[in-house]
Write a protein that holds these residues in place. Structure first.
Motif, PDB file in Angstrom:
ATOM      1  N   GLY A 127      70.832 -43.957 -59.932  1.00  0.00           N
ATOM      2  CA  GLY A 127      70.027 -44.213 -61.290  1.00  0.00           C
ATOM      3  C   GLY A 127      70.577 -46.001 -62.224  1.00  0.00           C
ATOM      4  O   GLY A 127      69.384 -46.660 -62.641  1.00  0.00           O
ATOM      5  N   VAL A 226      56.762 -40.197 -50.995  1.00  0.00           N
ATOM      6  CA  VAL A 226      57.934 -40.523 -51.772  1.00  0.00           C
ATOM      7  C   VAL A 226      57.602 -41.829 -52.121  1.00  0.00           C
ATOM      8  O   VAL A 226      58.124 -42.187 -53.126  1.00  0.00           O
ATOM      9  CB  VAL A 226      58.660 -39.696 -50.467  1.00  0.00           C
ATOM     10  CG1 VAL A 226      60.035 -41.307 -50.282  1.00  0.00           C
ATOM     11  CG2 VAL A 226      59.370 -39.030 -50.360  1.00  0.00           C
ATOM     12  N   MET A 277      63.595 -46.250 -54.940  1.00  0.00           N
ATOM     13  CA  MET A 277      62.943 -46.136 -56.042  1.00  0.00           C
ATOM     14  C   MET A 277      64.279 -47.258 -56.875  1.00  0.00           C
ATOM     15  O   MET A 277      63.224 -47.726 -58.128  1.00  0.00           O
ATOM     16  CB  MET A 277      63.042 -44.733 -56.148  1.00  0.00           C
ATOM     17  CG  MET A 277      62.285 -44.784 -55.306  1.00  0.00           C
ATOM     18  SD  MET A 277      61.822 -42.581 -55.702  1.00  0.00           S
ATOM     19  CE  MET A 277      60.579 -42.160 -54.985  1.00  0.00           C
ATOM     20  N   VAL A 278      64.925 -46.970 -57.323  1.00  0.00           N
ATOM     21  CA  VAL A 278      66.062 -47.317 -58.260  1.00  0.00           C
ATOM     22  C   VAL A 278      65.947 -48.846 -58.370  1.00  0.00           C
ATOM     23  O   VAL A 278      66.327 -49.065 -59.366  1.00  0.00           O
ATOM     24  CB  VAL A 278      67.199 -47.001 -57.979  1.00  0.00           C
ATOM     25  CG1 VAL A 278      68.844 -47.657 -58.973  1.00  0.00           C
ATOM     26  CG2 VAL A 278      67.297 -45.221 -57.854  1.00  0.00           C
ATOM     27  N   VAL A 282      58.933 -50.279 -61.426  1.00  0.00           N
ATOM     28  CA  VAL A 282      58.218 -48.646 -61.125  1.00  0.00           C
ATOM     29  C   VAL A 282      56.400 -48.630 -61.302  1.00  0.00           C
ATOM     30  O   VAL A 282      55.933 -47.966 -61.557  1.00  0.00           O
ATOM     31  CB  VAL A 282      58.899 -47.859 -62.795  1.00  0.00           C
ATOM     32  CG1 VAL A 282      59.875 -47.661 -62.337  1.00  0.00           C
ATOM     33  CG2 VAL A 282      58.925 -49.283 -63.723  1.00  0.00           C
TER      34      VAL A 282
ATOM     35  N   CYS C 372      67.682 -41.525 -64.350  1.00  0.00           N
ATOM     36  CA  CYS C 372      65.998 -41.597 -64.054  1.00  0.00           C
ATOM     37  C   CYS C 372      66.709 -42.802 -62.759  1.00  0.00           C
ATOM     38  O   CYS C 372      67.646 -43.342 -62.713  1.00  0.00           O
ATOM     39  CB  CYS C 372      65.237 -42.376 -65.490  1.00  0.00           C
ATOM     40  SG  CYS C 372      64.170 -43.113 -64.557  1.00  0.00           S
ATOM     41  N   ILE C 373      65.423 -42.113 -61.348  1.00  0.00           N
ATOM     42  CA  ILE C 373      65.917 -42.971 -60.799  1.00  0.00           C
ATOM     43  C   ILE C 373      64.516 -44.362 -60.687  1.00  0.00           C
ATOM     44  O   ILE C 373      64.642 -44.300 -59.280  1.00  0.00           O
ATOM     45  CB  ILE C 373      65.894 -42.054 -59.018  1.00  0.00           C
ATOM     46  CG1 ILE C 373      64.331 -41.147 -59.228  1.00  0.00           C
ATOM     47  CG2 ILE C 373      67.255 -40.765 -59.652  1.00  0.00           C
ATOM     48  CD1 ILE C 373      64.634 -41.034 -57.652  1.00  0.00           C
ATOM     49  N   ARG C 377      56.616 -42.406 -61.108  1.00  0.00           N
ATOM     50  CA  ARG C 377      55.417 -41.369 -60.928  1.00  0.00           C
ATOM     51  C   ARG C 377      55.044 -41.242 -62.963  1.00  0.00           C
ATOM     52  O   ARG C 377      54.695 -41.576 -62.948  1.00  0.00           O
ATOM     53  CB  ARG C 377      56.481 -39.990 -60.807  1.00  0.00           C
ATOM     54  CG  ARG C 377      56.594 -39.927 -58.741  1.00  0.00           C
ATOM     55  CD  ARG C 377      57.465 -38.392 -58.876  1.00  0.00           C
ATOM     56  NE  ARG C 377      57.841 -39.466 -56.649  1.00  0.00           N
ATOM     57  CZ  ARG C 377      57.936 -37.990 -55.817  1.00  0.00           C
ATOM     58  NH1 ARG C 377      57.504 -36.865 -56.536  1.00  0.00           N
ATOM     59  NH2 ARG C 377      57.441 -38.113 -55.008  1.00  0.00           N
TER      60      ARG C 377
END
Lengths: 345, 277, 451
Positions: A127, A226, A277-278, A282, C372-373, C377
């Motif tokens: 993260g 995913v 993702m990290v 986003v 948090c990754i 979402r």
């Protein structure tokens, strides 16, 4: 009457109190990582098919090393072990996939140290890492052991004069050296070559050769939600468009777009690394910007850079500006005007 | 080759150095020198207890806006005297005040009524179902005060109770403002008798919620003279401006909530405090 | 046809397991008056009501026991006849506490004498109608409990041209509003007409999600005769479309500005339960003394939609539904997305208790503060288009100013972000923390300015 019924029913165990919401989608970090591992399996099968024992040796040693190093680091820092989230497993497989088949095991382990201890845990663990750990591991190895990291096996390449030849370079590497020295491309392309590249019968890192296997994994991750199509779609699209323009301008010196898409680490990078993702944005818009950026950088490095392949560097460079992309593509909050409109009014 | 390199780097250094020197000469911001001197007199812990962003900010307010000089609690009498001499005013100093958490209900004494699942912060926990402790006045132990303390003087014990170490306290009062249940008070350092309970509930409710709560029996008020302990509803309150013999009052409390903190609890080891924070 | 599909869709939102099948087909049943009613003086948003009775008083059903405690406040009436046993502070379902009046019913359930029905309401003035609503003690029954008479009196200069009746009931499990629309469509429609008269607005939209076809049909049938501009808007089922701002956008395509009210875009949203209460108050002259609560969840033996008196304890409600089968690990007052978890069944129903939900141990997922990754979402799920991940990290670092800068105050606490979060972060609690912090800071600043 009320009293009697109370006695009959089991006493409710009201022991958990928290804020809302009291419902959850059921998603978990562990499940996401497990999905990534499952999605990597077709590519692992392809790797074992083409490179045999070496592929298995590298993958297993990297996974074990990454998990062990993660556990050691967490222990040294006095935190929970945190290996249950499977993120170290994913890092291990991805790093292994970015290594040439003949690389000694100890070098792979050194890469794992770079990936997990330095690129991930030093920044605070899952993260918090700004860069993709597996790519840091690969790049560190590439710079430390340039010879071992570019020592490929042999593969059969189609030749323009009809006699197939053996080569110990990757398709992109071969193209680069030939264009540099002879000023033309070394070979021509027909359906057979494309099929060869698609299936994975080519030189390269163990996990990147089979575009088809990687594609199957990508489709699985898309189905499991995913990843979304935005990053890989924009990445591949940009590479296709960029190479198409170059090819139309000068087909003698530039590889055609389908070759660019299928050769090298592009599929692995676009589907599995750029979507980490990290280290990626986003927002949907941000993901698209990220994908386009990766695509442009990859093509610039492939065409004009010193290295034949630029996927790792492109993604790492884009990782570094992920926070900026996030900030720049933050959605307009409901009920707010866009910033510039606010200023205008 | 070496010569060129040396010259180039030396040249760059020379140019930058002169630029900096010129900038310092012409772009300097002129500040009242008294501000800097007064800042030096202040303790420099930047706790913010005075209501300003730090010691420098407070010094500026004193020098330029004429704010009173008595706001620095951590400095104590010595700093006040120095400040008074510097500013040429007179100021009387009171006794050093230290913070105390007026709750003795640790996990052995005061049970929890449910399993709280959420952010480990007292304000957040207090807002969820009114807090998980059965006593709705007691210390929740989610270390909001300990995090607020600039010097690490508050320890959350193993039994989930916040305890101030008076010898470390710098009297900034940050914890007093942080506690969502208003359990922390500033009291004179020399006082050792405290009602370690803040529950305003009636006796029977307190008894159910905590083994060391004030049940409102009024016995202590009769042990002291001159209203040194008074009742606020069902809660005994110590009036810290009046004297009490701590040794005589504490043993008489049937609720065991009046404690004698003389001698003070042993200071914790540095490591432990850090681990809790 | 009196129906139209929603033309707009709010981005974000989620599709949780609705589980409405537990009670959707169950007709509303009236629960007998329990042995004790604990009537809270704070069943609404605003100042608590002032107690108007004393211990030992005999009260009749509908008798005023709590008078307005301020401009934004709501009256409270005795839910049945009986004796006032105690007046004391009691915990509320939302985690706070307020003065409550304990009434021991005498079993006669006799109404007060001075009840004046107004079947001729159409001849009354708007102001008179608002005073009837105010006298009946009606607060928004959707969940927030804002005083209805205040909502119905917009400040001069504000024009409300569209009335939206909220029948979305987007919270999973809950079916109270759904059943009301099916069973009492006619009365709801009359309630709508009363509000229309009060506001003088022509356009009426009844917003219902498409997972309630029977409610859509029922409402459409009673509206068929209407000659004015009225229609049922069919919303695509998605949480949180029952949220005021989201609903206005879905039905009208208008965005309520940040920090503004629906009336800023000429709209007003009323819940169907509130509309029915307005009908009862005006036409029958009855103050609000009962409401429908969905008692549900898999561990409940006989879940249902229960018409219970205000002040009924949760334990009595559960007992009326034949108690539990198996274990319940969590009890929620309200729906699973925005309801309040309870640590006991001692709390009592209020005007805003839309549901009482019991969750099995395997349905309870605990929050953890895993890092948090950055999966994004929450960003995709947020119906207010915030970036919950970033906000929560700032709040964890106690940087409230930065969170304020990124509009944390616009958060509606719908819970979509926390629902989706794979790291199970307590995102909503972080937002609540920051909002409370900012409000406290603003109050402090205001107090400073005054002094």
């Amino acid at each position: 009457m009320v009293e009697e019924q109370k006695a009959e029913t089991p006493e409710p165990v009201l022991n958990v109190v928290s804020t809302s919401p009291h419902a959850h989608s059921g998603a978990s970090v562990q499940r996401i990582m497990l999905d990534v591992v499952i999605a990597l399996m077709p590519a692992l099968a392809a790797a074992v098919w083409f490179f045999g024992w070496d592929a298995l040796r590298l993958t297993l040693s990297c996974v074990i090393a990454c998990v062990a190093i993660e556990a050691l680091c967490r222990k040294a820092m006095g935190r929970d072990l945190g290996i249950g989230d499977l993120s170290a497993v994913v890092t291990g497989i991805l790093l292994a996939f970015n290594l040439p088949p003949a690389l000694p095991t100890w070098m792979a382990v050194v890469g794992c140290v770079f990936a997990v201890a330095i690129a991930k845990q030093l920044f605070g663990g899952i993260g918090y890492n700004p860069f993709n750990p597996a790519l840091i591991g690969r790049v560190a190895l590439l710079i430390s052991f340039p010879v071992a990291m570019t020592k490929w096996s042999e593969w059969t390449i189609p030749s323009p004069i009809g006699i197939d030849a053996l080569s110990t370079a990757t398709p992109l590497g071969l193209a680069k050296t030939n264009v540099m020295s002879a000023g033309t491309l070394p070979y021509h392309f027909d359906g057979g070559t494309m099929l060869q590249l698609l299936m994975g019968d080519q030189n390269g890192c163990i996990g990147e050769v089979s575009a088809l296997a990687l594609f199957i994994g990508g489709a699985y991750m898309l189905w499991r939600k995913v990843i979304s199509w935005h990053t890989p779609g924009c990445y591949l699209g940009t590479v296709a468009a960029f190479s198409c323009i170059l090819w139309i301008v000068n087909p003698e010196k530039n590889l055609p777009p389908h070759f660019h898409l299928l050769a090298g680490g592009l599929m692995l990078g676009a589907i599995f690394m750029a979507t980490d993702m990290v280290t990626s944005p986003v927002t949907r818009k941000g993901m698209m910007v990220f994908g386009v950026g990766c695509g442009v950088l990859t093509m610039v490095i492939r065409r004009w850079g010193g290295y034949p392949e630029g996927v790792s560097f492109a993604i790492l460079l884009m990782n570094s500006i992920t926070p900026l992309i996030n900030r720049a593509t933050a959605p307009r909050v409901f009920g707010h005007q866009r910033k510039n409109k606010e200023k205008a009014s | 080759m070496i010569l060129y390199t040396t010259l180039a780097i030396g040249g760059i250094g020379l140019i930058c150095g002169s630029a900096l020197a010129l900038a310092a000469r012409f772009l300097a911001v002129h500040e009242d020198p008294r501000v800097e001197e007064l800042t030096a007199i202040l303790p420099g812990v930047n706790c913010g207890g005075c209501g300003y962003a730090g010691c420098g900010d407070y010094a500026k307010a004193v020098v330029l806006d004429g704010i009173e000089i008595t706001l620095c609690a951590p400095g104590g009498a010595e700093t006040l005297a120095n400040m008074a001499a510097f500013m040429g005013v007179e100021a009387e100093s009171g006794e050093k005040q230290v913070a105390i958490v007026l709750c003795g209900g640790d996990s052995d004494q005061a049970p929890r009524q449910f399993q709280y699942n959420g952010v480990a912060d007292c304000t957040a926990a207090h807002a969820v179902g009114g807090g998980d402790k059965k006593c709705r006045y007691g210390c929740l132990g989610y270390s909001s005060c300990a995090r607020a303390c600039p010097v690490g003087a508050i320890e959350i014990t193993e039994k989930n109770l916040a305890v101030v170490h008076p010898e470390l306290c710098i009297s900034c009062g940050k914890c007093v403002r942080t506690c969502p249940r208003h359990l922390i008070k500033m009291v004179p350092e020399s006082r050792h008798a405290h009602v370690m309970c803040s529950s305003k509930d009636k006796g029977p409710i307190v008894k159910k919620a905590c083994k060391v709560g004030c049940i409102g029996c009024r016995i202590c008020t009769k042990q002291v003279e001159d209203d040194a302990i008074t009742m606020d509803g069902f809660l005994a309150i110590v009036n810290y401006d009046k004297p009490i013999e701590s040794a005589t009052v504490a043993p008489k409390c049937p609720g065991k909530c009046i404690v004698d903190t003389d001698p003070p609890p042993a200071p914790v080891e540095e490591e432990k405090v850090e681990a809790e924070v | 046809m009196k129906r139209e599909p929603a033309k707009f869709k709010v981005n974000g939102g989620i599709h949780p397991a609705y589980n409405k099948q537990l009670t959707a087909e169950k007709a509303i049943i009236e629960m007998p008056v329990p042995s004790l009613l604990r009537v809270s003086m704070l069943q609404h948003l605003g100042a608590p009501a002032k107690v108007e009775v004393a211990k030992g008083d005999t009260v009749s059903r509908g008798q005023l026991i709590g008078e307005h405690g301020g401009f934004i406040s709501v009256r409270v009436h005795a839910p049945t006849s009986g004796t006032v046993k105690a007046i004391a502070e009691a915990p509320t379902a939302t985690g706070g506490s307020a003065i409550a009046v304990d009434i021991e019913p005498d079993g006669e359930d006799r109404w007060v004498e001075d009840i004046t029905p107004h079947p001729d309401w159409e001849s009354l003035e708007g102001k008179k109608l608002i005073s009837l609503v105010s006298d009946a003690g009606i607060a928004g029954m959707g969940g927030a409990g804002f005083p209805t008479h205040v909502k119905l009196s917009p400040p001069p200069g504000k024009v409300i041209d569209t009335l939206i009746i909220n029948g979305a009931e987007c919270e999973p499990y809950l079916t109270a509003d759904h059943r009301l629309m099916v069973e009492r469509a006619e009365d709801i429609w009359n309630g709508i007409r009363i509000i229309r008269k009060i506001l003088g607005c022509a356009t009426v939209r009844v917003a219902i999600e498409d997972n309630k076809p029977d409610a859509i049909a029922a409402m459409e049938a009673v509206m068929a005769e209407d000659t004015g501009d009225s229609a049922v808007v069919i919303l695509k089922t998605e949480y949180p479309q029952g949220a005021e701002k989201q609903q206005i956008f879905a039905a009208l395509g208008k965005e309520v500005p940040s920090g503004g009210l629906p009336m800023d875009v000429g709209a007003l949203v009323e819940n169907v339960g509130t509309t029915l209460a307005i009908f009862e108050a005006v036409v029958k002259g009855l103050p609000l003394t009962e409401r429908v609560t969905t008692v549900t969840g898999f561990p409940v033996k006989a879940p249902g939609n229960i018409l219970a008196r205000l002040g009924t304890s949760y334990a009595d409600l559960l007992a009326f539904c034949e108690g539990l089968q198996g274990k319940a690990a969590k009890v929620v007052s309200g729906g699973p997305m925005m309801g309040f978890a309870q640590h006991s069944l001692d709390a009592t129903t209020t005007k805003t208790t839309s549901g009482l939900l019991f969750l099995r141990p395997d349905q309870v997922r605990t929050f953890s503060s895993m890092p948090c990754i950055s999966c994004g979402r929450c960003v995709q799920a947020c119906p207010m288009y915030l970036m919950p991940a970033e906000l929560s990290q700032m709040i964890e670092a106690e940087d409230i100013e930065a969170a304020e800068e990124l509009n944390v105050l616009d958060c509606i606490e719908c819970g979509c972000c926390a629902f989706e979060c794979p790291a199970h972060r307590p995102l909503v609690q972080h937002m609540k923390q920051a909002k409370a912090g900012i409000m406290a800071k603003r109050r402090e600043e205001k107090a400073k300015q005054k002094s």
